[in-house]
Motif scaffolding. Structure first.
Motif, PDB file in Angstrom:
ATOM      1  N   GLU A 177     -12.818  -1.468  -3.170  1.00  0.00           N
ATOM      2  CA  GLU A 177     -11.540  -1.912  -2.620  1.00  0.00           C
ATOM      3  C   GLU A 177     -11.759  -2.850  -1.442  1.00  0.00           C
ATOM      4  O   GLU A 177     -12.629  -2.644  -0.595  1.00  0.00           O
ATOM      5  CB  GLU A 177     -10.722  -0.691  -2.171  1.00  0.00           C
ATOM      6  N   GLU A 230      11.833   4.242  -5.748  1.00  0.00           N
ATOM      7  CA  GLU A 230      10.785   4.055  -4.746  1.00  0.00           C
ATOM      8  C   GLU A 230      10.698   2.589  -4.318  1.00  0.00           C
ATOM      9  O   GLU A 230      10.531   2.274  -3.134  1.00  0.00           O
ATOM     10  CB  GLU A 230       9.429   4.511  -5.318  1.00  0.00           C
ATOM     11  N   ASP A 249       0.832  -1.212   0.000  1.00  0.00           N
ATOM     12  CA  ASP A 249       0.000   0.000   0.000  1.00  0.00           C
ATOM     13  C   ASP A 249       0.863   1.257   0.000  1.00  0.00           C
ATOM     14  O   ASP A 249       0.542   2.241  -0.688  1.00  0.00           O
ATOM     15  CB  ASP A 249      -0.927   0.007   1.220  1.00  0.00           C
ATOM     16  N   VAL A 250       1.953   1.222   0.759  1.00  0.00           N
ATOM     17  CA  VAL A 250       2.842   2.384   0.814  1.00  0.00           C
ATOM     18  C   VAL A 250       3.456   2.651  -0.556  1.00  0.00           C
ATOM     19  O   VAL A 250       3.495   3.802  -1.031  1.00  0.00           O
ATOM     20  CB  VAL A 250       3.955   2.176   1.865  1.00  0.00           C
ATOM     21  N   GLN A 267       1.486   6.760  -6.890  1.00  0.00           N
ATOM     22  CA  GLN A 267       0.336   7.552  -7.319  1.00  0.00           C
ATOM     23  C   GLN A 267       0.614   9.041  -7.235  1.00  0.00           C
ATOM     24  O   GLN A 267      -0.023   9.846  -7.929  1.00  0.00           O
ATOM     25  CB  GLN A 267      -0.900   7.206  -6.472  1.00  0.00           C
ATOM     26  N   GLY A 268       1.582   9.426  -6.407  1.00  0.00           N
ATOM     27  CA  GLY A 268       1.944  10.835  -6.282  1.00  0.00           C
ATOM     28  C   GLY A 268       2.862  11.333  -7.385  1.00  0.00           C
ATOM     29  O   GLY A 268       3.160  12.529  -7.453  1.00  0.00           O
ATOM     30  N   THR A 291      -2.182   5.877 -13.462  1.00  0.00           N
ATOM     31  CA  THR A 291      -2.863   4.966 -12.540  1.00  0.00           C
ATOM     32  C   THR A 291      -1.893   3.894 -12.072  1.00  0.00           C
ATOM     33  O   THR A 291      -0.895   3.601 -12.739  1.00  0.00           O
ATOM     34  CB  THR A 291      -4.073   4.277 -13.199  1.00  0.00           C
ATOM     35  N   LYS A 309       2.309   1.779  -3.487  1.00  0.00           N
ATOM     36  CA  LYS A 309       1.265   2.242  -4.408  1.00  0.00           C
ATOM     37  C   LYS A 309       0.959   3.719  -4.188  1.00  0.00           C
ATOM     38  O   LYS A 309       0.861   4.499  -5.152  1.00  0.00           O
ATOM     39  CB  LYS A 309      -0.002   1.406  -4.220  1.00  0.00           C
ATOM     40  N   GLN A 310       0.841   4.141  -2.934  1.00  0.00           N
ATOM     41  CA  GLN A 310       0.542   5.544  -2.634  1.00  0.00           C
ATOM     42  C   GLN A 310       1.655   6.467  -3.116  1.00  0.00           C
ATOM     43  O   GLN A 310       1.389   7.540  -3.679  1.00  0.00           O
ATOM     44  CB  GLN A 310       0.316   5.715  -1.131  1.00  0.00           C
ATOM     45  N   ARG A 311       2.897   6.054  -2.913  1.00  0.00           N
ATOM     46  CA  ARG A 311       4.016   6.896  -3.361  1.00  0.00           C
ATOM     47  C   ARG A 311       4.031   7.045  -4.876  1.00  0.00           C
ATOM     48  O   ARG A 311       4.267   8.133  -5.407  1.00  0.00           O
ATOM     49  CB  ARG A 311       5.333   6.299  -2.876  1.00  0.00           C
ATOM     50  N   ASP A 316      -8.431  -0.651  -8.784  1.00  0.00           N
ATOM     51  CA  ASP A 316      -7.895   0.131  -9.912  1.00  0.00           C
ATOM     52  C   ASP A 316      -7.490  -0.748 -11.092  1.00  0.00           C
ATOM     53  O   ASP A 316      -6.987  -0.231 -12.102  1.00  0.00           O
ATOM     54  CB  ASP A 316      -6.674   0.943  -9.438  1.00  0.00           C
TER      55      ASP A 316
END
Length: 808
Positions: free
Chosen positions: A562, A653, A492-493, A499-500, A506, A495-497, A545
């Motif tokens: 989700e 990342e 999750d971490v 996405q930024g 996507t 993916k969030q990074r 997604d």
């Protein structure tokens, strides 16, 4: 005598330099092609023949018969190896082989390389019995250690990669999958390239069994069948051993005993000979690639075609030259020479030309050999000069000499001395027009068949590359990620990074991309009915997604919300049809469960059918659901302006979150293109040899028209004196060949259609074959004929008639 014949033959060849050079050039092209194709075909046919037990090794494979068809699996279920050891009689050795990619860690103090994490591809979990089936060259250690837990065997190359030298590897400790300690018990020589059992590591089967939670295998689950979990048997031919049919009967009884009324299919097991593994497209090999025998036959047939065309050139030109040799033959017979001696002389000249061509061809093939891997799945290190090549070369020289020299020798030896000495040998007496016409027709028929095959193959592969696959593959980049073993949320971490990042549109995490070579399947229940539906479903797991990231389109409903666990699901159109739903909308809101148990999932949407594998395969019924524990791939849709800097930031990342993991990213469209590597190579082979056939045909045509012009010089001169124009004379000389091209076309069309139709049967998606394709082929053939024949005909028509009429 033979010395005299050789000298005469050499003088005759020097005297007719132009025809000799044309013959040598044409034969060189044909023989070079044959040499290269032989190298490819012999390599493919040699797979695993070096194994001393190649005739006695068999793989136990699985067949599932459903109401709507039959599926095949090269693997077995995890409990089967132990159970079969008790149930099978007459089998000398039974060995499980499980192929896996393993994350390997070693101590920096051992490597001194700064790198201590590696991915070992093609790691086989097996037992010491593996060495009784397959030949291995031991460099150090004892292979019997494979019966003990925590023991591995490395190949020489893998040992060098991990430890610098293979000598350093022996006895060292390594860590498998971060949690299993193992010792390098032995080092073996690398497995040859021509093997479907190429491994980099052998790990003991007991290591797998004693760490099943690490490697994900349940040895009590009879319903789990993986293509990488395989079982091999040694059944030598001896009175003490059961024969193959007896073992197959025992396997049928085993299936009846353990799988009757289990699942939705009728399951059976049977033996597959190791010699068939490389060619049987029903079952993938445990490592390496397979090739259809039809492809090998096609390559061999192309080689035969090219040699026939080159030999036809020789026959046509040699019989055409026969008139010029009539006086020589007449004198030889008057001086007491026999017909057999004339035949020997003729064959001697042919042999010299073929031998020279073969020597030049060997040199040319050697030069071209490094490029062979571009058109075939052969290693760059493949060798040309081998014992089998030398035997093939001798066979080619003798065969082509016989094929090319037989008819000219018969024609020459049949001349009557009186007619020959009076120069009264006519064209009709050297085989007549009909023979040469037949040979030219055969040449152009072969050339046109190859042209038809080329155009259809190129059209098929172009349409496949441009086909609507049901998703968007452009600018999609993906890589493997470690699963969240300790539920630490690193996925999750990451993916969030990502996405930024403004260059990433996507991001999705899943078990797999929508289209790949991976196939997961399961039985399932539908609409609250607690019974198996009578067909299997394919499976993929992804987050919410997933659909947007890969451009999947909905026929009805929407994607799921989700979730980390099974809660909602999406199916494809094929699934809705096979469930006898009137429309995709009727599926929305119904429930479905995987594997025949809890939890039931609500269907939220139906996606339009997409290509789950290559377009060789039909679309299967499909379920996509959420299950975070199954996620192992992260995919990204990149902005059109994304470049190397974006890819570098993605890797950075990844490394920051998974510092011990191996990073390897791939563009999805490149992965899809790899599905058709062999087909694209075959299309390229068609292109090359279609051009080659045209060149050889043109060489023969030019030589033949040159001879005919030489025979009609006086006729041409007379016609010009009587007022014939250059176009009229050119048409007079060309029309016969144009007719022959049309006759060849009539022969080539049905044969070309049949052969290409057989090839297209390998694809569920098939290109159309329009009439314009055949029009193109005949147009190109006529254009080539006109250019080749016309050039020489115009030159003859432009000659001064005075020169031809006064020449005696």
């Amino acid at each position: 005598m033979w010395n005299t014949y050789s000298k005469i033959a050499w003088r005759n060849l020097k005297k007719g330099k132009r025809v000799t050079l044309i013959n040598i050039f044409g034969l060189t092209l044909g023989i070079t092609a044959a040499f290269l194709l032989f190298t490819v075909v012999s390599y493919e046919l040699s797979f695993d023949n070096f194994q001393s037990n190649s005739d006695s090794i068999y793989r136990i494979v699985t067949q599932d018969e459903y109401s709507d068809g039959i599926s095949h699996n090269p693997g077995v279920s995890p409990p089967m190896p132990e159970a079969l050891k008790d149930d099978l009689t007459g089998v000398e050795t039974l060995v499980p082989v499980v192929n896996s990619s393993i994350f390997v860690s070693i101590d920096n103090a051992v490597t001194n390389s700064g790198e201590n994490n590696f991915i070992v591809e093609d790691a086989f979990f097996t037992e010491s019995g593996y060495t009784r089936l397959f030949d291995l060259e031991v460099l150090a250690g004892d292979l019997d250690a494979l019966d003990d837990p925590g023991q591995v065997v490395l190949t020489e190359t893998e040992a060098k990669k991990l430890f610098g030298t293979w000598e350093n590897a022996f006895g060292k400790s390594i860590m498998l999958a971060k949690r299993v300690e193992a010792t390098v018990a032995a080092v073996v020589a690398d497995i040859p390239d021509n093997s479907n059992f190429r491994f980099n590591m052998l790990a003991s089967y007991q290591t797998l069994k004693s760490n099943k939670e690490v490697f994900g295998y349940d040895f009590e689950e009879w319903g789990s069948f993986g293509s990488n979990f395989q079982l091999y048997a040694l059944i030598p031919e001896s009175p003490e051993s059961a024969n193959v049919s007896q073992v197959d009967q025992q396997l049928l009884a085993f299936a009846e005993k353990n799988y009757k009324d289990r699942g939705t299919s009728k399951k059976s097991f049977f033996l597959q000979a190791m010699q068939e593994i490389h060619f049987d497209n029903r079952f993938d090999p445990i490592s390496g690639e397979m090739i259809r025998k039809a492809t090998i036959y096609t390559l061999a047939l192309i080689g035969v075609f090219i040699l026939i065309m080159a030999s036809i050139n020789f026959v046509n030109l040699s019989t055409a030259q026969a008139i010029g040799k009539s006086k020589e033959v007449g004198i030889r017979k008057v001086m007491g020479g026999s017909r057999l001696q004339v035949i020997g002389q003729s064959f001697g000249e042919t042999f010299i030309i073929v031998l020279i061509s073969a020597l030049i061809s060997t040199l040319a093939a050697t030069v071209l050999l490094p490029y062979l891997s571009k058109v075939a799945e052969v290693p760059e290190t493949i060798k040309l000069i081998t014992p089998s090549f030398l035997l093939f070369s001798i066979a080619i020289i003798l065969g082509v000499t016989f094929l090319s020299g037989l008819y000219p020798a018969i024609i020459l030896s049949g001349f009557q001395p009186i007619q020959a000495l009076k120069n009264k040998i006519q064209v009709a007496q050297i085989g007549g027009v009909s023979l040469r016409r037949s040979l030219v027709v055969m040449q152009f028929a072969i050339a046109q068949i190859l042209m038809i095959a080329t155009v259809i193959a190129v059209k098929q592969m172009t349409e496949i590359q441009n086909a609507d696959l049901g998703f968007s593959k452009e600018a999609v980049y993906y890589f493997d990620i470690p699963s969240d073993e300790d539920k630490d949320g690193r996925i999750d971490v990451l993916k969030q990074r990502l996405q930024g990042n403004s260059q990433i549109k996507t991001v999705s995490v899943s078990s797999d991309v929508p289209s790949s070579n991976n196939n997961w399947g399961s039985n399932f229940w539908f609409d609250g009915k607690r019974e198996d539906v009578q067909f299997m479903t394919s499976l993929k797991y992804g987050d919410a997604d997933y659909f947007e990231n890969y451009g999947l389109q909905f026929a009805a409903g929407v994607g799921f919300s989700e979730s980390d666990t099974l809660k909602e699901a999406v199916i494809n159109e094929t699934m809705a049809k096979k469930l006898n739903l009137g429309s995709p909308e009727e599926a929305i809101g119904k429930t479905i469960t995987i594997g025949g148990g809890e939890p039931w999932m609500t269907i939220t949407g139906v996606v339009k059918d997409f290509a789950q594998n290559s377009l060789r395969d039909e679309v299967k019924p499909f379920i996509i659901a959420t299950e975070k524990s199954q996620y192992g791939v992260l995919g990204l849709k990149l902005d059109k302006n994304a470049g190397k800097e974006t890819l570098a930031s993605i890797e950075e990342e990844f490394k920051s979150i998974y510092p011990d993991a191996i990073y390897s990213g791939t563009f999805w469209d490149e992965s899809i293109a790899n599905f058709y590597q062999r087909e694209n190579q075959l299309a390229l082979v068609y292109k090359i040899f279609a051009v080659l056939s045209i060149v050889i045909s043109s060489i023969g045509l030019y030589g033949l028209i040159s001879f005919l012009v030489g025979q009609k010089l006086k006729e041409i001169g007379i016609r010009k004196v009587l007022g014939a124009s250059i176009p009229q004379i050119t048409f007079l000389l060309s029309k016969e060949f144009i007719y022959l091209v049309f006759i060849a076309f009539v022969i080539a069309v049905p044969l070309g259609y049949y052969l290409t139709d057989q090839w297209l049967q390998n694809f569920s998606y098939q290109t159309s074959v329009p009439i314009s394709l055949y029009v193109l082929v005949i147009a190109v053939s006529l254009l080539i004929t006109a250019a080749t024949v016309g050039f020489r005909a115009v030159k003859a028509a432009l000659s001064n008639p005075v020169d031809s009429l006064t020449d005696e």
